[in-house]
Design a protein around this motif. Sequence first.
Motif, PDB file in Angstrom:
ATOM      1  N   VAL A  28       0.835  -1.207   0.000  1.00 26.12           N
ATOM      2  CA  VAL A  28       0.000   0.000   0.000  1.00 26.12           C
ATOM      3  C   VAL A  28       0.868   1.255   0.000  1.00 26.12           C
ATOM      4  N   ASN A  29       2.038   1.183   0.605  1.00 26.85           N
ATOM      5  CA  ASN A  29       2.942   2.332   0.624  1.00 26.85           C
ATOM      6  C   ASN A  29       3.474   2.690  -0.759  1.00 26.85           C
ATOM      7  N   TYR A  30       3.406   1.753  -1.678  1.00 32.34           N
ATOM      8  CA  TYR A  30       3.978   1.972  -3.009  1.00 32.34           C
ATOM      9  C   TYR A  30       2.952   1.960  -4.134  1.00 32.34           C
ATOM     10  N   GLY A  31       1.744   1.503  -3.862  1.00 30.24           N
ATOM     11  CA  GLY A  31       0.783   1.400  -4.957  1.00 30.24           C
ATOM     12  C   GLY A  31      -0.641   1.234  -4.492  1.00 30.24           C
ATOM     13  N   GLN A  32      -1.452   0.737  -5.386  1.00 31.50           N
ATOM     14  CA  GLN A  32      -2.890   0.609  -5.190  1.00 31.50           C
ATOM     15  C   GLN A  32      -3.286  -0.860  -5.235  1.00 31.50           C
ATOM     16  N   ARG A  33      -4.069  -1.290  -4.235  1.00 34.48           N
ATOM     17  CA  ARG A  33      -4.596  -2.663  -4.253  1.00 34.48           C
ATOM     18  C   ARG A  33      -5.667  -2.737  -5.346  1.00 34.48           C
ATOM     19  N   VAL A  34      -5.535  -3.705  -6.246  1.00 29.39           N
ATOM     20  CA  VAL A  34      -6.533  -3.876  -7.295  1.00 29.39           C
ATOM     21  C   VAL A  34      -7.341  -5.156  -7.107  1.00 29.39           C
ATOM     22  N   GLN A  35      -6.802  -6.099  -6.353  1.00 26.39           N
ATOM     23  CA  GLN A  35      -7.525  -7.288  -5.914  1.00 26.39           C
ATOM     24  C   GLN A  35      -6.924  -7.688  -4.563  1.00 26.39           C
ATOM     25  N   ASN A  36      -7.468  -8.701  -3.921  1.00 27.97           N
ATOM     26  CA  ASN A  36      -7.047  -9.017  -2.548  1.00 27.97           C
ATOM     27  C   ASN A  36      -5.535  -9.118  -2.377  1.00 27.97           C
ATOM     28  N   SER A  37      -4.865  -9.835  -3.215  1.00 27.99           N
ATOM     29  CA  SER A  37      -3.418 -10.009  -3.078  1.00 27.99           C
ATOM     30  C   SER A  37      -2.679  -9.523  -4.312  1.00 27.99           C
ATOM     31  N   PHE A  39      -1.356  -5.862  -6.304  1.00 30.77           N
ATOM     32  CA  PHE A  39      -1.124  -4.418  -6.246  1.00 30.77           C
ATOM     33  C   PHE A  39      -0.500  -3.925  -7.538  1.00 30.77           C
ATOM     34  N   GLU A  40      -0.941  -2.760  -7.987  1.00 32.74           N
ATOM     35  CA  GLU A  40      -0.296  -2.045  -9.080  1.00 32.74           C
ATOM     36  C   GLU A  40       0.545  -0.950  -8.445  1.00 32.74           C
ATOM     37  N   CYS A  41       1.847  -0.956  -8.730  1.00 31.74           N
ATOM     38  CA  CYS A  41       2.756   0.008  -8.112  1.00 31.74           C
ATOM     39  C   CYS A  41       3.518   0.760  -9.194  1.00 31.74           C
ATOM     40  N   LEU A  42       3.503   2.076  -9.111  1.00 27.15           N
ATOM     41  CA  LEU A  42       4.263   2.925 -10.023  1.00 27.15           C
ATOM     42  C   LEU A  42       5.520   3.350  -9.263  1.00 27.15           C
ATOM     43  N   VAL A  43       6.658   2.737  -9.603  1.00 32.66           N
ATOM     44  CA  VAL A  43       7.892   2.929  -8.848  1.00 32.66           C
ATOM     45  C   VAL A  43       9.077   3.127  -9.786  1.00 32.66           C
ATOM     46  N   ASP A  44      10.144   3.685  -9.234  1.00 37.07           N
ATOM     47  CA  ASP A  44      11.397   3.723  -9.986  1.00 37.07           C
ATOM     48  C   ASP A  44      12.240   2.519  -9.545  1.00 37.07           C
ATOM     49  N   ALA A  45      13.391   2.335 -10.163  1.00 41.93           N
ATOM     50  CA  ALA A  45      14.213   1.153  -9.900  1.00 41.93           C
ATOM     51  C   ALA A  45      14.657   1.069  -8.442  1.00 41.93           C
ATOM     52  N   THR A  46      14.997   2.191  -7.842  1.00 39.04           N
ATOM     53  CA  THR A  46      15.437   2.202  -6.447  1.00 39.04           C
ATOM     54  C   THR A  46      14.301   1.812  -5.510  1.00 39.04           C
ATOM     55  N   GLN A  47      13.128   2.383  -5.728  1.00 38.50           N
ATOM     56  CA  GLN A  47      11.968   2.045  -4.901  1.00 38.50           C
ATOM     57  C   GLN A  47      11.621   0.566  -5.036  1.00 38.50           C
ATOM     58  N   LEU A  48      11.712   0.052  -6.264  1.00 41.80           N
ATOM     59  CA  LEU A  48      11.390  -1.351  -6.494  1.00 41.80           C
ATOM     60  C   LEU A  48      12.333  -2.267  -5.725  1.00 41.80           C
ATOM     61  N   LYS A  49      13.616  -2.008  -5.782  1.00 41.83           N
ATOM     62  CA  LYS A  49      14.583  -2.845  -5.060  1.00 41.83           C
ATOM     63  C   LYS A  49      14.348  -2.777  -3.551  1.00 41.83           C
ATOM     64  N   LYS A  50      14.043  -1.588  -3.061  1.00 43.00           N
ATOM     65  CA  LYS A  50      13.764  -1.422  -1.628  1.00 43.00           C
ATOM     66  C   LYS A  50      12.530  -2.226  -1.234  1.00 43.00           C
ATOM     67  N   LEU A  51      11.469  -2.139  -2.043  1.00 48.52           N
ATOM     68  CA  LEU A  51      10.239  -2.871  -1.763  1.00 48.52           C
ATOM     69  C   LEU A  51      10.475  -4.379  -1.835  1.00 48.52           C
ATOM     70  N   GLN A  52      11.180  -4.832  -2.864  1.00 40.95           N
ATOM     71  CA  GLN A  52      11.463  -6.263  -2.984  1.00 40.95           C
ATOM     72  C   GLN A  52      12.227  -6.776  -1.768  1.00 40.95           C
ATOM     73  N   HIS A  53      13.224  -6.030  -1.354  1.00 43.39           N
ATOM     74  CA  HIS A  53      14.020  -6.436  -0.187  1.00 43.39           C
ATOM     75  C   HIS A  53      13.137  -6.518   1.057  1.00 43.39           C
ATOM     76  N   CYS A  54      12.310  -5.513   1.256  1.00 41.85           N
ATOM     77  CA  CYS A  54      11.427  -5.461   2.420  1.00 41.85           C
ATOM     78  C   CYS A  54      10.452  -6.641   2.423  1.00 41.85           C
ATOM     79  N   LEU A  55       9.824  -6.907   1.281  1.00 47.85           N
ATOM     80  CA  LEU A  55       8.849  -7.995   1.199  1.00 47.85           C
ATOM     81  C   LEU A  55       9.511  -9.360   1.391  1.00 47.85           C
TER      82      LEU A  55
END
Length: 96
Positions: A28-37, A39-55
């Motif tokens: 939710v911090n990076y995008g919009q929930r479109v179905q239960n599990s 998400f559509e996320c509009l991110v740059d490469a740095t944000q994506l790597k950070k999110l992937q690491h966190c998840l």
Amino acid sequence: MMVLITYDVNTEDSGGRRWLRKIAKQCVNYGQRVQNSVFECLVDATQLKKLQHCLCEIMDSEKDSLRFYYLGDKYKSKIEHFGAKPGYDVEGALIL
């Protein structure tokens, strides 16, 4: 770039249910929930790597699954929506 994130978390125990909520909160911090599990996320490469690491830190790699679909910058021509939930403009104004 637009990234579609999907996840499947084993919720047979309380730890799994807790991880499910934590993963959803991060997405939710990076995008919009479109179905239960999903998400559509509009991110740059740095944000994506950070999110992937966190998840990946949250999930149990023995029981859970994360998928990242890279739709790129021309995502509008790659998404079709049919049905009940209305679409949204991720680049449009956000009114709270």
